[in-house]
Write a protein that holds these residues in place. Structure first.
Motif, PDB file in Angstrom:
ATOM      1  N   ALA A  80      38.482  35.158  37.774  1.00  0.00           N
ATOM      2  CA  ALA A  80      39.590  35.647  38.601  1.00  0.00           C
ATOM      3  C   ALA A  80      39.218  36.959  39.278  1.00  0.00           C
ATOM      4  O   ALA A  80      39.522  37.168  40.458  1.00  0.00           O
ATOM      5  N   GLU A  81      38.538  37.842  38.537  1.00  0.00           N
ATOM      6  CA  GLU A  81      38.109  39.120  39.115  1.00  0.00           C
ATOM      7  C   GLU A  81      37.124  38.888  40.253  1.00  0.00           C
ATOM      8  O   GLU A  81      37.196  39.530  41.304  1.00  0.00           O
ATOM      9  N   ALA A  82      36.191  37.960  40.051  1.00  0.00           N
ATOM     10  CA  ALA A  82      35.204  37.659  41.094  1.00  0.00           C
ATOM     11  C   ALA A  82      35.885  37.060  42.325  1.00  0.00           C
ATOM     12  O   ALA A  82      35.546  37.397  43.467  1.00  0.00           O
TER      13      ALA A  82
ATOM     14  N   ASP B 279      38.988  37.569  43.280  1.00  0.00           N
ATOM     15  CA  ASP B 279      39.730  38.648  43.941  1.00  0.00           C
ATOM     16  C   ASP B 279      38.799  39.522  44.771  1.00  0.00           C
ATOM     17  O   ASP B 279      39.117  39.877  45.911  1.00  0.00           O
ATOM     18  N   ARG B 280      37.636  39.859  44.208  1.00  0.00           N
ATOM     19  CA  ARG B 280      36.665  40.690  44.950  1.00  0.00           C
ATOM     20  C   ARG B 280      36.186  39.968  46.199  1.00  0.00           C
ATOM     21  O   ARG B 280      36.055  40.578  47.265  1.00  0.00           O
TER      22      ARG B 280
ATOM     23  N   SER C 283      48.531  39.939  46.189  1.00  0.00           N
ATOM     24  CA  SER C 283      47.116  40.301  46.211  1.00  0.00           C
ATOM     25  C   SER C 283      46.483  39.676  47.450  1.00  0.00           C
ATOM     26  O   SER C 283      47.028  38.722  48.019  1.00  0.00           O
TER      27      SER C 283
ATOM     28  N   THR D  60      29.347  33.229  33.120  1.00  0.00           N
ATOM     29  CA  THR D  60      30.782  33.541  33.068  1.00  0.00           C
ATOM     30  C   THR D  60      31.637  32.326  33.403  1.00  0.00           C
ATOM     31  O   THR D  60      32.827  32.454  33.632  1.00  0.00           O
TER      32      THR D  60
ATOM     33  N   VAL E   4      39.058  35.247  33.066  1.00  0.00           N
ATOM     34  CA  VAL E   4      39.363  36.601  33.546  1.00  0.00           C
ATOM     35  C   VAL E   4      38.278  37.071  34.512  1.00  0.00           C
ATOM     36  O   VAL E   4      38.571  37.590  35.595  1.00  0.00           O
ATOM     37  N   ARG E   5      37.023  36.847  34.124  1.00  0.00           N
ATOM     38  CA  ARG E   5      35.921  37.282  34.993  1.00  0.00           C
ATOM     39  C   ARG E   5      35.868  36.453  36.268  1.00  0.00           C
ATOM     40  O   ARG E   5      35.550  36.980  37.348  1.00  0.00           O
TER      41      ARG E   5
ATOM     42  N   SER F  82      46.042  33.436  41.874  1.00  0.00           N
ATOM     43  CA  SER F  82      46.117  34.875  42.133  1.00  0.00           C
ATOM     44  C   SER F  82      47.553  35.266  42.448  1.00  0.00           C
ATOM     45  O   SER F  82      48.307  34.484  43.043  1.00  0.00           O
TER      46      SER F  82
END
Length: 199
Positions: free
Chosen positions: A31-33, A35-36, A80, A23, A28-29, A76
């Protein structure tokens, strides 16, 4: 005798991860990682009984580098957890990089932002070492207290500094406006956290 090409040996457990998709090129992935990871860092730290967790979080930027943290969290949204962490670590790095300048700006803003000064919890007089101690105490609160309190104290500190920047003749108005924006963003995030809507 023919030489065989050198291959990096397979580390134990590598074969279990061979099927995972790459990835690295998917923003996008990534950024999701990021954030998590931020949410786990904040929420997991509060659930931990390990007394060293606060110190590890505090020194995250020192050990990993502010650039590494920036790659993960700088883009981010301000409302958030990841965006908040980026702003908190950026404030700490700035205080450590220019403690004398920060102390001067803070001192200049205290008279005009007295309520925020109290909330920020800075010792009197606010010298460079006192400001370093304050910003460290605020970040330790990620593990030891309510995240909303951490955000409110950081917002108050940023607001005092923004006021001080506006008072000092050599500071440009853009710098003061940027710090005021950080204060407003952290304050808004704290309200979202109190309402249970910060993620």
């Amino acid at each position: 005798m023919t030489q065989r090409p050198h291959h990096r040996p397979l580390a134990p457990g590598d074969r279990y991860f061979g099927a995972l998709p790459d990835t690295t090129g998917d923003p996008v992935r990534l950024a999701e990682a990021a954030d998590r990871a931020a949410v786990l860092l904040v929420r997991g730290a509060r659930a931990s009984d390990d007394g060293e967790v606060a110190e590890r979080i505090l020194h995250l930027a020192d050990t990993e580098g502010i650039e590494t943290i920036a790659e993960a969290w700088a883009h981010s949204p301000a409302d958030s957890v990841a965006g908040c962490l980026w702003r908190l670590f950026l404030l700490r790095s700035w205080v450590y990089a220019d403690p004398v300048g920060v102390a001067r700006q803070f001192e200049a803003g205290r008279a005009r932002a007295a309520v925020a000064d109290v909330v920020a919890g800075v010792a009197d007089p606010p010298g460079p070492e006192e400001l370093r101690a304050m910003v460290d105490q605020v970040l330790r609160g990620i593990a030891g207290g309510e995240f909303a309190d951490v955000l409110l104290r950081a917002a108050a500190f940023a607001r005092v500094v923004a006021t001080g920047r506006a008072e000092l003749p050599e500071t440009d108005t853009v710098a003061a406006a940027r710090m005021q924006a950080v204060a407003d963003q952290l304050d808004r995030a704290a309200r979202l956290e109190l309402a249970g809507h910060l993620s």
